[in-house]
Scaffold this motif. Structure first.
Motif, short mmCIF file in Angstrom:
data_model
loop_
_atom_site.label_atom_id
_atom_site.label_comp_id
_atom_site.label_asym_id
_atom_site.label_seq_id
_atom_site.Cartn_x
_atom_site.Cartn_y
_atom_site.Cartn_z
N ILE A 1 5.03 -12.39 19.87
CA ILE A 1 5.74 -11.60 18.86
C ILE A 1 4.80 -10.51 18.36
N ASP A 2 5.30 -9.29 18.32
CA ASP A 2 4.52 -8.16 17.81
C ASP A 2 4.72 -8.08 16.29
N ARG A 3 3.69 -8.43 15.51
CA ARG A 3 3.78 -8.44 14.05
C ARG A 3 3.19 -7.18 13.43
N SER A 4 2.82 -6.20 14.27
CA SER A 4 2.20 -4.98 13.75
C SER A 4 3.22 -4.03 13.16
N LYS A 5 4.49 -4.30 13.38
CA LYS A 5 5.54 -3.43 12.87
C LYS A 5 6.52 -4.23 12.05
N ALA A 13 6.11 -9.61 26.98
CA ALA A 13 6.01 -11.01 27.42
C ALA A 13 7.03 -11.89 26.71
N GLY A 14 7.25 -11.61 25.43
CA GLY A 14 8.24 -12.38 24.67
C GLY A 14 9.64 -12.20 25.21
N ARG A 15 9.98 -10.97 25.57
CA ARG A 15 11.31 -10.71 26.13
C ARG A 15 11.47 -11.41 27.48
N LEU A 17 10.02 -14.20 28.32
CA LEU A 17 10.10 -15.64 28.05
C LEU A 17 11.43 -16.05 27.44
N LEU A 18 12.11 -15.13 26.78
CA LEU A 18 13.29 -15.47 25.98
C LEU A 18 14.36 -16.27 26.74
N PRO A 19 14.79 -15.86 27.95
CA PRO A 19 15.84 -16.65 28.63
C PRO A 19 15.45 -18.10 28.85
N ASN A 20 14.20 -18.33 29.27
CA ASN A 20 13.75 -19.71 29.49
C ASN A 20 13.63 -20.47 28.18
N ALA A 21 13.22 -19.77 27.12
CA ALA A 21 13.12 -20.43 25.81
C ALA A 21 14.50 -20.86 25.33
#
Length: 245
Positions: A1-5, A13-15, A17-21
Motif C-alpha cells: 500500500i502506498d501511504r505517501s499520498k 504490486a498491490g494491484r 496481488l488483489l485478485p488472489n487476496a
C-alpha cells in the motif's frame, strides 16, 4: 500500500496481488461456512449457465421433489482448476460442466468419474432488427463475447471461426456469464453465440432469431463429474441412481 499520498492507494504490486487476496478471503469464508452447515447438503459446483438453465429441470428428474433432499449449487469458481480443487477438497460433491479439452484432461484421470447428462447446441443469435441490419449492411457487426475466464469463451471459438464475415465482427461487450450476454443480445446491443437452452424460448416468441442457419451449430455435452474419494452417502446414492438409469 502506498501511504505517501492521501487517500492511500495500492501500489503496482498491490494491484497485482488483489485478485488472489480476494480469492483467499472467499476461501476463508467458505471454510467458515462449511463448519456451520451441519446437515451436509448435496453440493454442486456448476457453470452459471448450467445452474440457471439446465440444473433446475434436471435435478427435478434426478431427485423427485417428494424426497426433499437439501441441495446446494455454487457458481463462484473462476477456472477449471478451481472446480476440480473444490471437488478434491470436499467443498462440492459434483461438478456440472460442459465437456471440453481442459476438463477432459481431468476426467480421464483414474480418481474421477464422469456421466453424460445431455446435449446442447451453440449458435449465433440476434434481435430480428439487428439480424436484418447485419445482412443488408456492410458495416461492422457489434459482437458480444464471453470473457477469457468463461468456459464458453473457449467453446465458442469454432462458431467464431466459421463466421461468414469475421472481419466485420467488432467486439463491443464481454461478460463472464451467459445471462449477461443474453440480456444484452435481447436489448439489441449486438450478436452473440448462445446455448440453445438459453434462447429457445425467446426464438419461439420472436424476440431473437438464429443467425446464419446454414452454419452447423457446435454440439455441447453436459457432464457430471465426481471424485471417487468423496464419502457423502447421499452423493453416492445419487450417482448410483444416475449410473443405473
Amino acid at each position: 500500500i502506498d501511504r505517501s499520498k492521501n487517500p492511500i492507494r495500492l501500489t503496482v504490486a498491490g494491484r497485482a496481488l488483489l485478485p488472489n487476496a480476494l480469492e483467499l478471503v472467499r476461501l476463508a469464508r467458505d471454510c467458515e461456512q462449511s463448519v456451520k452447515i451441519l446437515d451436509c447438503p448435496l453440493s454442486f459446483a456448476s457453470l452459471h449457465t448450467l445452474a440457471c438453465n439446465f440444473f433446475p429441470d434436471w435435478i427435478s428428474h434426478a431427485i423427485p421433489p417428494g424426497e426433499r433432499v437439501f441441495t446446494r449449487i455454487d457458481t463462484s469458481y473462476r477456472s477449471t482448476d478451481d472446480y476440480y480443487m473444490a471437488l478434491l477438497s470436499g467443498r462440492c460433491d459434483f461438478i456440472l460442466f460442459y465437456r471440453e479439452a481442459e476438463s477432459q484432461a481431468y476426467a480421464q484421470r483414474e480418481e474421477f468419474e464422469t456421466l453424460s447428462l445431455g446435449h446442447d447446441e451453440l449458435y449465433w443469435v440476434a434481435t430480428p432488427q439487428l439480424a436484418e441490419h447485419c445482412t443488408q449492411s456492410d458495416g461492422p457487426i457489434p459482437w458480444l463475447t464471453y470473457s477469457r475466464s468463461a468456459q464458453l469463451h473457449e467453446l465458442s471459438r469454432t462458431q467464431v471461426s466459421r463466421h461468414p464475415q469475421p472481419e466485420r465482427l467488432q467486439r463491443v461487450f464481454e461478460a463472464t456469464v451467459s445471462e449477461a450476454l443474453k440480456s444484452m443480445v435481447a436489448n439489441g446491443h449486438g450478436v452473440a453465440c448462445m446455448p440453445h437452452t438459453m434462447v429457445a424460448g425467446m426464438i419461439e416468441q420472436g424476440e431473437l432469431v438464429r443467425l446464419y442457419p446454414q452454419m452447423e451449430p457446435d454440439h455441447l455435452e453436459v457432464i457430471l463429474v465426481r471424485w471417487l474419494g468423496n464419502h457423502n452417502t447421499q452423493a453416492q446414492a445419487l450417482w448410483a441412481r444416475l449410473a443405473g438409469a
